[in-house]
Design a protein around this motif. Structure first.
Motif, short mmCIF file in Angstrom:
data_model
loop_
_atom_site.label_atom_id
_atom_site.label_comp_id
_atom_site.label_asym_id
_atom_site.label_seq_id
_atom_site.Cartn_x
_atom_site.Cartn_y
_atom_site.Cartn_z
N ILE A 111 0.84 -1.21 0.00
CA ILE A 111 0.00 0.00 0.00
C ILE A 111 0.87 1.25 0.00
O ILE A 111 0.63 2.20 -0.74
CB ILE A 111 -0.95 -0.01 1.21
N SER A 112 1.91 1.23 0.83
CA SER A 112 2.83 2.37 0.88
C SER A 112 3.55 2.58 -0.45
O SER A 112 3.73 3.70 -0.90
CB SER A 112 3.85 2.14 2.01
N ASN A 123 4.84 3.35 -7.02
CA ASN A 123 5.31 4.73 -7.19
C ASN A 123 6.53 4.82 -8.09
O ASN A 123 6.68 5.78 -8.85
CB ASN A 123 5.63 5.36 -5.84
N HIS A 144 -4.04 7.31 -4.18
CA HIS A 144 -4.59 8.64 -3.95
C HIS A 144 -5.38 9.16 -5.15
O HIS A 144 -6.18 10.09 -5.03
CB HIS A 144 -3.46 9.63 -3.62
N SER A 191 1.20 4.36 -3.06
CA SER A 191 0.42 5.45 -2.47
C SER A 191 -0.05 6.47 -3.52
O SER A 191 -1.17 6.98 -3.44
CB SER A 191 1.22 6.14 -1.37
N ASN A 192 0.79 6.78 -4.48
CA ASN A 192 0.42 7.78 -5.49
C ASN A 192 -0.80 7.33 -6.29
O ASN A 192 -1.73 8.10 -6.53
CB ASN A 192 1.59 8.05 -6.43
#
Length: 380
Positions: free
Chosen positions: A216-217, A275, A224, A220-221
């Motif tokens: 998930i980290s 990302n 979002h 993140s982009n």
């Protein structure tokens, strides 16, 4: 006088310093032998304080602090040299010395291996880099992997320890601090995350996304950019895919690998949603016994520093004195402690280097809580 004259003057002084330094270290050898014979510890902070007081009174005020810094470095170098010249009697030293002296044992090509998650997990990819056709047993948790290894259910275990974008997997370090297992190999796996859903699902219908917190980290982009979609942490990327594949409402998705899409016959709603393109996770291979396989050149340790000035600097100076390459240093708060921190070090130094044993044993005796995690080779 010009610059050349000043440099010549410095060269002459340096020659005297080298001569006096060697003389000092020869006396250190004698001190080391005396301490070993009489059971006196290498670290003598009282004697160091006496010398620092004398130096402080001897030097001019404008260079006093510089001189004190120099002498503290000399103390650290001297203690490192004492450790090199002594036959250390610690259990760790003797154990590592015996392992290095033994006839080399090749790293096994086949083994029983514990992995977290289920079929299609990135840990499975790592296991297949370590071994040829490993016999893999899956367990839901990272702790389950370590328990299966500790209890002899599997010979080896595979765990993710850090990611190139999301950083260290702190849960793994906490477990390594708790359990007595040893790292025997490491490798890096290219991680490419995809948004997967049950066959027939459409992106606009997705209301919930499941995946491991690290994944998930790392994405993140992209997440979002999906307003109104709820993101829920799950134990493992492959386990999330296996669950989502059975969702008859087709309103959920997982962030998982392309392998999971094939394994569970899933729809790929978006590809490469991480990302960064060069997203890699470093995995370690653990076993229950202390073993060092040929070619090992990386060592991982943990230390809790004493609460006194310069303690971390003193430890760092040991690396400098031996020429060991420190490739990782990270601190982590200790749960239920009064702001105590555990420090994690990864050191590049060949097991065959003469300085290896003295460095590890000296760190083991430098006045801090110490845990040796293993010496290993990183494979590509």
């Amino acid at each position: 006088m010009d610059l050349t004259d000043y440099r010549n003057e410095i060269d002459a002084i340096d020659a005297d310093i080298c001569r006096l330094f060697e003389s000092r270290m020869r006396v250190v050898e004698k001190v080391s032998a005396y301490k070993a014979e009489h059971g006196i510890p290498i670290d003598c902070s009282g004697r160091e304080s006496q010398i620092l007081t004398k130096v402080s009174k001897t030097l001019s005020p404008d260079i006093k602090d510089l001189g004190l810094s120099l002498y503290r470095s000399i103390f650290d170098i001297s203690k490192a040299y004492e450790a090199m010249t002594q036959e250390n009697q610690s259990e760790l030293y003797q154990s590592l010395k015996a392992l290095i002296s033994e006839k080399p044992i090749a790293f096994p090509r086949r083994a029983t291996v514990a992995c977290q998650g289920c079929e299609g997990a990135y840990s499975q990819v790592a296991a297949e880099k370590f071994f040829d056709a490993p016999d893999i047993s899956f367990t839901p948790s990272f702790e389950g992997v370590i328990k299966m290894v500790s209890e002899g259910v599997c010979e080896y275990g595979v765990l993710p320890i850090e990611n190139s974008t999301a950083g260290s997997v702190n849960a793994i370090y906490d477990l390594l601090a708790t359990y007595d297992v040893n790292i025997v190999r490491s490798t890096r796996v290219l991680v490419e995350h995809n948004l997967l859903a049950a066959r027939g699902a459409k992106l606009e219908d997705i209301k919930t996304i499941y995946s491991h917190p690290q994944a998930i980290s790392q994405c993140s982009n992209y997440l979002h950019s999906l307003p109104g979609v709820k993101v829920i942490p799950y134990e493992n990327t492959a386990m999330a895919a296996a669950m989502v594949a059975k969702d008859e409402t087709r309103s959920s998705a997982s962030i998982s690998s392309a392998t999971c899409a094939r394994l569970y016959n899933m729809e790929t709603l978006a590809s490469s949603v991480q990302n960064y393109g060069n997203n890699r996770t470093r995995f370690v291979c653990i076993c229950s016994k202390r073993v060092i396989y040929p070619g090992s050149n990386r060592t991982s340790i943990m230390m809790v520093m004493d609460h006194k000035p310069r303690q971390l600097y003193s430890v760092m100076s040991r690396f400098n004195a031996t020429g060991a390459n420190l490739v990782k240093l990270e601190s982590r708060p200790i749960p239920n402690s009064d702001f105590e921190f555990m420090f994690y070090f990864d050191i590049e130094l060949s097991m065959y280097d003469d300085k290896f044993l003295s460095l590890i044993s000296e760190l083991d005796n430098c006045g801090a809580k110490f845990k040796y995690l293993g010496t290993y080779l990183e494979v590509v």
